[in-house]
Design a protein around this motif. Structure first.
Motif, PDB file in Angstrom:
ATOM      1  N   TYR A 156       0.339  -1.246   0.107  1.00 47.02           N
ATOM      2  CA  TYR A 156       0.004  -0.503  -0.004  1.00 47.02           C
ATOM      3  C   TYR A 156       0.854   1.212  -0.045  1.00 47.02           C
ATOM      4  O   TYR A 156       0.432   2.616   0.308  1.00 47.02           O
ATOM      5  N   ALA A 157       2.225   0.935  -0.122  1.00 43.75           N
ATOM      6  CA  ALA A 157       2.784   1.725  -0.222  1.00 43.75           C
ATOM      7  C   ALA A 157       2.146   2.885  -1.467  1.00 43.75           C
ATOM      8  O   ALA A 157       2.810   4.520  -1.380  1.00 43.75           O
ATOM      9  N   PHE A 158       2.177   2.775  -2.332  1.00 42.21           N
ATOM     10  CA  PHE A 158       1.587   3.886  -4.008  1.00 42.21           C
ATOM     11  C   PHE A 158       0.711   4.781  -3.389  1.00 42.21           C
ATOM     12  O   PHE A 158       0.624   6.014  -3.178  1.00 42.21           O
ATOM     13  N   LEU A 159      -0.616   4.031  -2.438  1.00 40.66           N
ATOM     14  CA  LEU A 159      -1.242   4.598  -1.516  1.00 40.66           C
ATOM     15  C   LEU A 159      -0.893   5.806  -0.720  1.00 40.66           C
ATOM     16  O   LEU A 159      -1.400   7.335  -0.359  1.00 40.66           O
ATOM     17  N   GLU A 160      -0.308   5.656  -0.282  1.00 38.62           N
ATOM     18  CA  GLU A 160       0.853   6.683   0.633  1.00 38.62           C
ATOM     19  C   GLU A 160       1.118   7.966  -0.154  1.00 38.62           C
ATOM     20  O   GLU A 160       0.770   9.175   0.328  1.00 38.62           O
ATOM     21  N   ARG A 161       2.086   7.585  -0.280  1.00 36.51           N
ATOM     22  CA  ARG A 161       2.636   8.656  -1.199  1.00 36.51           C
ATOM     23  C   ARG A 161       1.715   9.344  -1.984  1.00 36.51           C
ATOM     24  O   ARG A 161       2.101  10.827  -1.984  1.00 36.51           O
ATOM     25  N   LYS A 162       0.341   8.588  -2.362  1.00 35.07           N
ATOM     26  CA  LYS A 162      -0.830   9.480  -3.414  1.00 35.07           C
ATOM     27  C   LYS A 162      -1.120  10.345  -2.351  1.00 35.07           C
ATOM     28  O   LYS A 162      -1.518  12.085  -2.688  1.00 35.07           O
ATOM     29  N   LEU A 163      -1.437   9.760  -1.113  1.00 35.37           N
ATOM     30  CA  LEU A 163      -2.462  10.827  -0.356  1.00 35.37           C
ATOM     31  C   LEU A 163      -1.219  12.028   0.199  1.00 35.37           C
ATOM     32  O   LEU A 163      -1.630  12.649   0.616  1.00 35.37           O
ATOM     33  N   ALA A 164      -0.614  11.457   0.268  1.00 38.13           N
ATOM     34  CA  ALA A 164       0.788  12.335   0.929  1.00 38.13           C
ATOM     35  C   ALA A 164       1.366  13.812  -0.497  1.00 38.13           C
ATOM     36  O   ALA A 164       0.746  14.856   0.360  1.00 38.13           O
ATOM     37  N   TYR A 165       1.001  13.367  -1.209  1.00 39.24           N
ATOM     38  CA  TYR A 165       1.000  13.846  -2.796  1.00 39.24           C
ATOM     39  C   TYR A 165      -0.082  15.066  -2.353  1.00 39.24           C
ATOM     40  O   TYR A 165      -0.234  16.469  -2.270  1.00 39.24           O
ATOM     41  N   LEU A 166      -1.381  14.276  -2.771  1.00 38.74           N
ATOM     42  CA  LEU A 166      -2.496  15.275  -2.724  1.00 38.74           C
ATOM     43  C   LEU A 166      -3.016  15.857  -1.185  1.00 38.74           C
ATOM     44  O   LEU A 166      -3.324  17.170  -1.197  1.00 38.74           O
TER      45      LEU A 166
END
Length: 174
Positions: free
Chosen positions: A60-70
Motif C-alpha cells: 500500500y506504499a503507492f497509496l501512502e505516496r499518493k495521499l501525501a502528494y495530494l
C-alpha cells in the motif's frame, strides 16, 4: 460462544486486500486522484487501517505516496488562499488607517476653521510661546480681550490649557 480470532483477522485482511485492489483499479484508470479529492476522509481511514494491519507496507506504499502528494497540494492551495486573505486584510488595515488619519486631519482643520480671524491669530501667537501680555502688545488689544479670545479658542477647540492646545495642534501627546 467464543469466536475464533484467527478467522476474523484473516477475513479483515482479505477485506483490506479487496479494498486495496479496488484502489489499484481506480489508479490504473486514472480515477484515483478525483476519488481521493471527493472522499479524502475515507482514504485516510483506509490508510490507517492498512498501517495497523499485518499487510506488507510495500503493498500500500503507492497509496501512502499518493495521499501525501495530494494532501501537500491541498495544503499548498490553502496556504496560498491564506496568503491572499492576509494580504487583503493588510490592505484593508492600511486603507482604514489612511482614512482615519485623513479624517482626523480634516476634523482638526475644521475645528481650526471655526475660529475667527483674530482667534486664529491669537492661537498662532500662543503656539509661538508668547504670553498673554506679549500677545496683547503685539495685537494692540487689551489683556482682557486676549483672555476672552483664549477662552473662546479653548472652548471651540475643546482644550483646557496651552499645553493641550499645543498637543492638539502638533498632534503629539504626553
Amino acid at each position: 460462544m467464543v469466536m475464533p480470532r484467527k478467522g476474523y483477522v484473516k477475513d479483515s485482511l482479505q477485506i483490506l486486500m479487496v479494498k486495496l485492489i479496488g484502489v489499484k483499479q481506480l489508479e490504473s484508470q486514472q480515477l484515483l486522484d478525483a476519488d481521493i479529492g471527493q472522499n479524502e476522509t475515507y482514504y485516510l481511514h483506509l490508510l490507517s487501517e492498512l498501517q495497523a494491519s499485518d499487510l506488507d507496507p510495500l503493498t500500500y506504499a503507492f497509496l501512502e505516496r499518493k495521499l501525501a502528494y495530494l494532501t501537500s497540494i491541498s495544503l499548498e492551495k490553502e496556504l496560498q488562499q491564506s496568503r491572499w486573505i492576509n494580504l487583503g486584510l493588510l490592505f484593508m488595515v492600511v486603507a482604514l488607517s489612511f482614512v482615519i488619519v485623513k479624517t482626523r486631519n480634516k476634523r482638526q482643520e475644521l475645528t481650526v476653521s471655526v475660529l475667527s480671524k483674530q482667534e486664529r491669530t491669537v492661537r498662532g501667537l500662543i503656539l509661538q510661546g508668547k504670553s498673554n501680555k506679549e500677545i496683547a502688545n503685539e495685537l494692540f488689544i487689551s489683556l482682557s480681550t486676549v483672555k476672552t479670545h483664549i477662552t473662546n479658542i479653548y472652548s471651540k477647540l475643546n482644550v483646557a490649557n496651552r499645553e493641550e492646545l499645543l498637543q492638539k495642534s502638533t498632534g503629539t501627546s504626553t
